[in-house]
Design a protein around this motif. Structure first.
Motif, PDB file in Angstrom:
ATOM      1  N   ASN A   1       0.809  -1.222   0.000  1.00  0.00           N
ATOM      2  CA  ASN A   1       0.000   0.000   0.000  1.00  0.00           C
ATOM      3  C   ASN A   1       0.844   1.274   0.000  1.00  0.00           C
ATOM      4  O   ASN A   1       0.289   2.369  -0.056  1.00  0.00           O
ATOM      5  CB  ASN A   1      -0.964   0.019   1.181  1.00  0.00           C
ATOM      6  CG  ASN A   1      -2.130  -0.928   0.974  1.00  0.00           C
ATOM      7  OD1 ASN A   1      -2.324  -1.477  -0.101  1.00  0.00           O
ATOM      8  ND2 ASN A   1      -2.901  -1.138   2.011  1.00  0.00           N
TER       9      ASN A   1
ATOM     10  N   LEU B   1       3.810   1.518  -5.875  1.00  0.00           N
ATOM     11  CA  LEU B   1       3.059   1.301  -7.111  1.00  0.00           C
ATOM     12  C   LEU B   1       1.707   2.014  -7.055  1.00  0.00           C
ATOM     13  O   LEU B   1       1.649   3.198  -6.748  1.00  0.00           O
ATOM     14  CB  LEU B   1       2.901  -0.210  -7.374  1.00  0.00           C
ATOM     15  CG  LEU B   1       4.195  -1.007  -7.463  1.00  0.00           C
ATOM     16  CD1 LEU B   1       3.900  -2.502  -7.482  1.00  0.00           C
ATOM     17  CD2 LEU B   1       4.993  -0.611  -8.688  1.00  0.00           C
ATOM     18  N   ASN B   2       0.631   1.284  -7.323  1.00  0.00           N
ATOM     19  CA  ASN B   2      -0.719   1.847  -7.281  1.00  0.00           C
ATOM     20  C   ASN B   2      -1.448   1.456  -5.993  1.00  0.00           C
ATOM     21  O   ASN B   2      -2.665   1.284  -5.989  1.00  0.00           O
ATOM     22  CB  ASN B   2      -1.521   1.376  -8.501  1.00  0.00           C
ATOM     23  CG  ASN B   2      -0.962   1.916  -9.782  1.00  0.00           C
ATOM     24  OD1 ASN B   2      -0.700   3.108  -9.888  1.00  0.00           O
ATOM     25  ND2 ASN B   2      -0.751   1.048 -10.752  1.00  0.00           N
ATOM     26  N   ARG B   3      -0.650   1.286  -4.960  1.00  0.00           N
ATOM     27  CA  ARG B   3      -1.173   0.933  -3.637  1.00  0.00           C
ATOM     28  C   ARG B   3      -2.062  -0.300  -3.714  1.00  0.00           C
ATOM     29  O   ARG B   3      -1.675  -1.285  -4.325  1.00  0.00           O
ATOM     30  CB  ARG B   3      -1.831   2.143  -3.021  1.00  0.00           C
ATOM     31  CG  ARG B   3      -0.863   3.333  -2.959  1.00  0.00           C
ATOM     32  CD  ARG B   3      -1.524   4.576  -2.546  1.00  0.00           C
ATOM     33  NE  ARG B   3      -2.079   4.380  -1.208  1.00  0.00           N
ATOM     34  CZ  ARG B   3      -2.233   5.338  -0.331  1.00  0.00           C
ATOM     35  NH1 ARG B   3      -1.873   6.552  -0.617  1.00  0.00           N
ATOM     36  NH2 ARG B   3      -2.744   5.099   0.844  1.00  0.00           N
ATOM     37  N   TRP B   4      -3.218  -0.290  -3.089  1.00  0.00           N
ATOM     38  CA  TRP B   4      -4.096  -1.460  -3.052  1.00  0.00           C
ATOM     39  C   TRP B   4      -4.727  -1.750  -4.410  1.00  0.00           C
ATOM     40  O   TRP B   4      -5.339  -2.789  -4.594  1.00  0.00           O
ATOM     41  CB  TRP B   4      -5.177  -1.333  -1.974  1.00  0.00           C
ATOM     42  CG  TRP B   4      -6.006  -0.091  -2.104  1.00  0.00           C
ATOM     43  CD1 TRP B   4      -7.154   0.064  -2.833  1.00  0.00           C
ATOM     44  CD2 TRP B   4      -5.745   1.159  -1.504  1.00  0.00           C
ATOM     45  NE1 TRP B   4      -7.613   1.347  -2.728  1.00  0.00           N
ATOM     46  CE2 TRP B   4      -6.759   2.057  -1.900  1.00  0.00           C
ATOM     47  CE3 TRP B   4      -4.742   1.636  -0.650  1.00  0.00           C
ATOM     48  CZ2 TRP B   4      -6.800   3.376  -1.494  1.00  0.00           C
ATOM     49  CZ3 TRP B   4      -4.806   2.952  -0.243  1.00  0.00           C
ATOM     50  CH2 TRP B   4      -5.814   3.804  -0.657  1.00  0.00           C
ATOM     51  N   HIS B   5      -4.547  -0.852  -5.376  1.00  0.00           N
ATOM     52  CA  HIS B   5      -5.044  -1.087  -6.731  1.00  0.00           C
ATOM     53  C   HIS B   5      -3.998  -1.765  -7.620  1.00  0.00           C
ATOM     54  O   HIS B   5      -4.269  -2.029  -8.799  1.00  0.00           O
ATOM     55  CB  HIS B   5      -5.465   0.236  -7.384  1.00  0.00           C
ATOM     56  CG  HIS B   5      -6.565   0.931  -6.672  1.00  0.00           C
ATOM     57  ND1 HIS B   5      -7.849   0.446  -6.633  1.00  0.00           N
ATOM     58  CD2 HIS B   5      -6.574   2.078  -5.939  1.00  0.00           C
ATOM     59  CE1 HIS B   5      -8.599   1.267  -5.920  1.00  0.00           C
ATOM     60  NE2 HIS B   5      -7.849   2.260  -5.484  1.00  0.00           N
ATOM     61  N   SER B   6      -2.831  -2.040  -7.087  1.00  0.00           N
ATOM     62  CA  SER B   6      -1.759  -2.651  -7.878  1.00  0.00           C
ATOM     63  C   SER B   6      -2.177  -4.031  -8.368  1.00  0.00           C
ATOM     64  O   SER B   6      -2.794  -4.814  -7.640  1.00  0.00           O
ATOM     65  CB  SER B   6      -0.484  -2.790  -7.039  1.00  0.00           C
ATOM     66  OG  SER B   6      -0.030  -1.529  -6.619  1.00  0.00           O
ATOM     67  N   GLN B   7      -1.828  -4.309  -9.606  1.00  0.00           N
ATOM     68  CA  GLN B   7      -2.085  -5.624 -10.185  1.00  0.00           C
ATOM     69  C   GLN B   7      -1.057  -6.623  -9.628  1.00  0.00           C
ATOM     70  O   GLN B   7       0.074  -6.258  -9.327  1.00  0.00           O
ATOM     71  CB  GLN B   7      -1.962  -5.555 -11.707  1.00  0.00           C
ATOM     72  CG  GLN B   7      -2.950  -4.622 -12.361  1.00  0.00           C
ATOM     73  CD  GLN B   7      -4.374  -5.107 -12.217  1.00  0.00           C
ATOM     74  OE1 GLN B   7      -4.661  -6.282 -12.456  1.00  0.00           O
ATOM     75  NE2 GLN B   7      -5.257  -4.221 -11.814  1.00  0.00           N
TER      76      GLN B   7
ATOM     77  N   GLU C   1       2.228  -6.475 -11.373  1.00  0.00           N
ATOM     78  CA  GLU C   1       3.056  -5.335 -10.976  1.00  0.00           C
ATOM     79  C   GLU C   1       3.772  -5.623  -9.653  1.00  0.00           C
ATOM     80  O   GLU C   1       4.946  -5.294  -9.489  1.00  0.00           O
ATOM     81  CB  GLU C   1       2.209  -4.071 -10.804  1.00  0.00           C
ATOM     82  CG  GLU C   1       1.572  -3.550 -12.056  1.00  0.00           C
ATOM     83  CD  GLU C   1       0.618  -2.402 -11.765  1.00  0.00           C
ATOM     84  OE1 GLU C   1       0.816  -1.338 -12.365  1.00  0.00           O
ATOM     85  OE2 GLU C   1      -0.306  -2.566 -10.933  1.00  0.00           O
TER      86      GLU C   1
END
Length: 118
Positions: free
Chosen positions: A28, A31-37, A40
């Motif tokens: 978190n 990268l895109n925090r909790w939206h990370s794939q 990734e």
């Protein structure tokens, strides 16, 4: 040892690893925090030589099918307390240290068993 804690691993546990002298970062905070794939997260872990700690079965599948992430610890215990997770980690610390020197490994920890593949 350096760890990357996936989204379902608590911040508390990531901080505990740091207090024990390990490098640890929670997904978190990158990268895109909790939206990370997942892809990734795996790429980040491999690029930075991190051991990914997760509860997610998708990472197990990716590890065995694509060899990504290279170093993976999967906790198969559902929702457990932070205290139980800390105790479980400490119980398996020797195995984790031994496995960490490998370029690739999978360690699965459950209440009834411990399973690893290098």
């Amino acid at each position: 040892m350096k760890f990357l804690c996936d989204v379902h691993i608590s911040y508390f546990f990531s901080k505990y690893l740091i207090e024990c002298g390990f490098d640890s970062i929670h997904v978190n905070f990158i990268l895109n925090r909790w939206h990370s794939q997942d892809s990734e997260i795996s790429e980040y872990a491999d690029k930075n030589d991190l051991i990914l700690i997760t509860k997610d079965m998708d990472f197990k599948n990716s590890h065995f099918l694509l060899s990504k992430p290279r170093k993976l610890i999967r906790i198969v215990l559902g929702n457990i307390s932070n205290e139980d997770l800390v105790n479980l980690f400490n119980k398996h610390l020797t195995i984790i240290k031994d496995l960490a020197v490998n370029s690739k490994f999978y360690l699965e920890i459950s209440k009834s068993s411990t399973y690893f593949v290098t």
